[in-house]
Write an enzyme that holds these catalytic residues in place. Structure first.
Site, PDB file in Angstrom:
ATOM      1  N   CYS A  10       0.839  -1.201   0.000  1.00  0.00           N
ATOM      2  CA  CYS A  10       0.000   0.000   0.000  1.00  0.00           C
ATOM      3  C   CYS A  10       0.879   1.257   0.000  1.00  0.00           C
ATOM      4  O   CYS A  10       1.709   1.435   0.894  1.00  0.00           O
ATOM      5  CB  CYS A  10      -0.902  -0.011   1.242  1.00  0.00           C
ATOM      6  SG  CYS A  10      -1.811   1.518   1.505  1.00  0.00           S
ATOM      7  N   SER A  11       0.691   2.113  -0.974  1.00  0.00           N
ATOM      8  CA  SER A  11       1.522   3.323  -1.067  1.00  0.00           C
ATOM      9  C   SER A  11       1.323   4.239   0.139  1.00  0.00           C
ATOM     10  O   SER A  11       2.277   4.855   0.616  1.00  0.00           O
ATOM     11  CB  SER A  11       1.224   4.083  -2.365  1.00  0.00           C
ATOM     12  OG  SER A  11      -0.112   4.543  -2.383  1.00  0.00           O
TER      13      SER A  11
END
Length: 113
Positions: A10-11
């Site tokens: 997840c960025s």
């Protein structure tokens, strides 16, 4: 020390981790997809966040839409759903002492320092 419930794919979670590292914070990383929290652990996180369990659910996930969306669930059943399907847990979650935040946006993790 800050505990970070983290998903490396997840960025937003990666960005939150980076922000904490830039602050020189000691971080305990919990990869909650690999090691899901227990019902009691998740209950404690929700209490620290000061929210209702449904507020921690990623309601746009296919798993939620397919299996839970139209059901009338108790708070305990919602927590059980997140324990059984940890990808339903909103991320990242940063915890320091008795304070916790969901890092949306990632800069929110700095609020607990």
């Amino acid at each position: 020390m800050t505990t970070l419930y983290h998903n490396p794919r997840c960025s937003k979670s990666r960005e939150a981790l980076h922000l904490l590292e830039e602050e020189g914070e000691t971080i305990e990383i919990v990869r909650y997809l690999e090691n899901p929290p227990t019902h009691q652990e998740l209950r404690q996180v929700i209490e620290l966040l000061g929210i209702k369990p449904i507020e921690l659910v990623r309601t746009q996930e296919i798993e939620w839409k397919k299996n839970y969306k139209d059901k009338k669930l108790t708070d305990e059943e919602i927590i059980d759903a997140m324990v059984e399907n940890p990808k339903l847990i909103e991320r990242p979650i940063a915890i320091k002492g008795t304070h916790a935040v969901v890092g949306r946006p990632p800069e929110k993790v700095l609020d607990i320092l």
